[in-house]
Design an enzyme around this catalytic site. Structure first.
Site, PDB file in Angstrom:
ATOM      1  N   ARG A  16       0.782  -1.359  -0.005  1.00 29.27           N
ATOM      2  CA  ARG A  16       0.099   0.169  -0.006  1.00 29.27           C
ATOM      3  C   ARG A  16       0.775   1.227  -0.068  1.00 29.27           C
ATOM      4  O   ARG A  16       2.275   1.057   0.170  1.00 29.27           O
ATOM      5  CB  ARG A  16      -0.755  -0.025   1.246  1.00 29.27           C
ATOM      6  CG  ARG A  16      -0.118   0.016   2.691  1.00 29.27           C
ATOM      7  CD  ARG A  16      -1.062  -0.095   3.761  1.00 29.27           C
ATOM      8  NE  ARG A  16      -0.544  -0.143   5.051  1.00 29.27           N
ATOM      9  CZ  ARG A  16      -1.188   0.088   6.167  1.00 29.27           C
ATOM     10  NH1 ARG A  16      -2.493   0.055   6.020  1.00 29.27           N
ATOM     11  NH2 ARG A  16      -0.339  -0.080   7.344  1.00 29.27           N
ATOM     12  N   TYR A 153       9.611   7.847  15.754  1.00 29.45           N
ATOM     13  CA  TYR A 153       9.451   8.050  14.228  1.00 29.45           C
ATOM     14  C   TYR A 153      10.581   8.916  14.033  1.00 29.45           C
ATOM     15  O   TYR A 153      11.614   8.639  13.147  1.00 29.45           O
ATOM     16  CB  TYR A 153       8.222   8.667  13.696  1.00 29.45           C
ATOM     17  CG  TYR A 153       8.008   8.531  12.273  1.00 29.45           C
ATOM     18  CD1 TYR A 153       7.702   7.519  11.578  1.00 29.45           C
ATOM     19  CD2 TYR A 153       8.529   9.690  11.404  1.00 29.45           C
ATOM     20  CE1 TYR A 153       7.668   7.392  10.268  1.00 29.45           C
ATOM     21  CE2 TYR A 153       8.078   9.791   9.958  1.00 29.45           C
ATOM     22  CZ  TYR A 153       7.734   8.565   9.550  1.00 29.45           C
ATOM     23  OH  TYR A 153       7.755   8.479   8.106  1.00 29.45           O
ATOM     24  N   LYS A 157      14.123   7.811  11.908  1.00 29.85           N
ATOM     25  CA  LYS A 157      14.094   8.185  10.568  1.00 29.85           C
ATOM     26  C   LYS A 157      15.640   9.199  10.480  1.00 29.85           C
ATOM     27  O   LYS A 157      16.400   9.024   9.418  1.00 29.85           O
ATOM     28  CB  LYS A 157      13.313   9.334   9.964  1.00 29.85           C
ATOM     29  CG  LYS A 157      12.021   8.567   9.739  1.00 29.85           C
ATOM     30  CD  LYS A 157      12.252   7.322   8.726  1.00 29.85           C
ATOM     31  CE  LYS A 157      10.688   6.738   8.284  1.00 29.85           C
ATOM     32  NZ  LYS A 157      10.988   5.563   7.248  1.00 29.85           N
TER      33      LYS A 157
END
Length: 253
Positions: A16, A153, A157
């Site tokens: 997706r 997150y 990252k």
């Protein structure tokens, strides 16, 4: 002639969102693609839509060393080689530091950062044997600027940036290029779900502050990823590419 004619790519998180867009765009550019994901039904539907001659699906949990071995082996079994790895799979958990469950923090780091490291580690031998390749790690603008509620997150990252640079240094002599892509707002289900959990954010004001005042379509990121995967980027490694509508170019005033 497609930009990726003759290339074989493994794309994680391909069921997706951006991963699906990457798979479709790579196939349109001439690549043969294996997509991995834990969402089996959606992943198979994406592969079937692209066509069995161009795309295969494999169940793939990027935190699993065994799943990585299977994914790479199946890619080579299906198409004879592996030229490109796109480390796209990722998850997001939104919570203040003081309220976040440590297990959620660890899960985000395991998927987004450790999963990327495992993938690089797994493709080094076949890419080296094949004369080289390209690894594209999908980071985020949160890999440049932290955001409230996104500590896990952002940490993962930022980590992808460091991993990319280190891997580029190590793997350049083997002909393997390693680069990172840092999208801003992209119209994906994960981004939309995250937006619903973030209160006190003026979405309209945010968009108006951007030099390109809209969110990206996933394929707009895919075009950049495909360039880095291609031989057109043959002298590019250890580099970081923003695709954020100008968000980090400066203050919007």
């Amino acid at each position: 002639m497609g930009r990726l004619d003759g290339k074989v790519a493994l794309i994680t998180g391909g069921a997706r969102g951006m991963g699906k867009a990457h798979a479709r765009h790579f196939a349109a550019e001439g690549a043969r693609v294996v997509i991995g994901d834990v969402l089996d039904d959606k992943g198979r539907a994406v592969a079937d839509g692209i066509g069995a001659d161009r795309c295969r699906f494999v169940h793939h949990d990027v935190t699993s060393e065994d799943d990585w071995a299977v994914a790479v082996d199946e890619t080579i079994d299906a198409y004879g080689r592996i030229d490109v790895l796109v480390n796209n799979a990722g998850i997001l958990r939104h919570a203040p530091v003081a309220a976040m469950d440590p297990a959620d923090f660890r899960q985000v780091v395991e998927v987004n950062l450790v999963g990327t490291w495992l993938g690089i580690r797994q493709v080094v031998p076949p890419m080296t044997a094949g004369g080289g390749g390209s690894i594209v790690n999908i980071s985020s603008i949160e890999g440049f600027a932290g955001a409230a509620g996104l500590s896990a997150y952002s940490a993962s990252k930022f980590g992808v940036r460091g991993l990319t640079r280190s891997a580029a240094q190590e793997l350049g002599p083997a002909g393997i290029r390693v680069n990172s892509v840092h999208p801003g707002g992209v119209m994906t289900s994960m981004a939309l779900a995250a937006a619903q959990t973030m209160t006190g954010v003026d979405g309209g004001g945010f968009l108006k502050s951007l030099p390109i005042a809209r969110f990206a379509e996933p394929v707009e990121i895919s075009r950049l990823v495909a360039f880095l995967a291609s031989d057109e980027a043959s002298y590019t490694t250890g580099a970081e590419f923003l695709a954020d509508g100008g968000l980090l170019s400066g203050p919007g005033y």
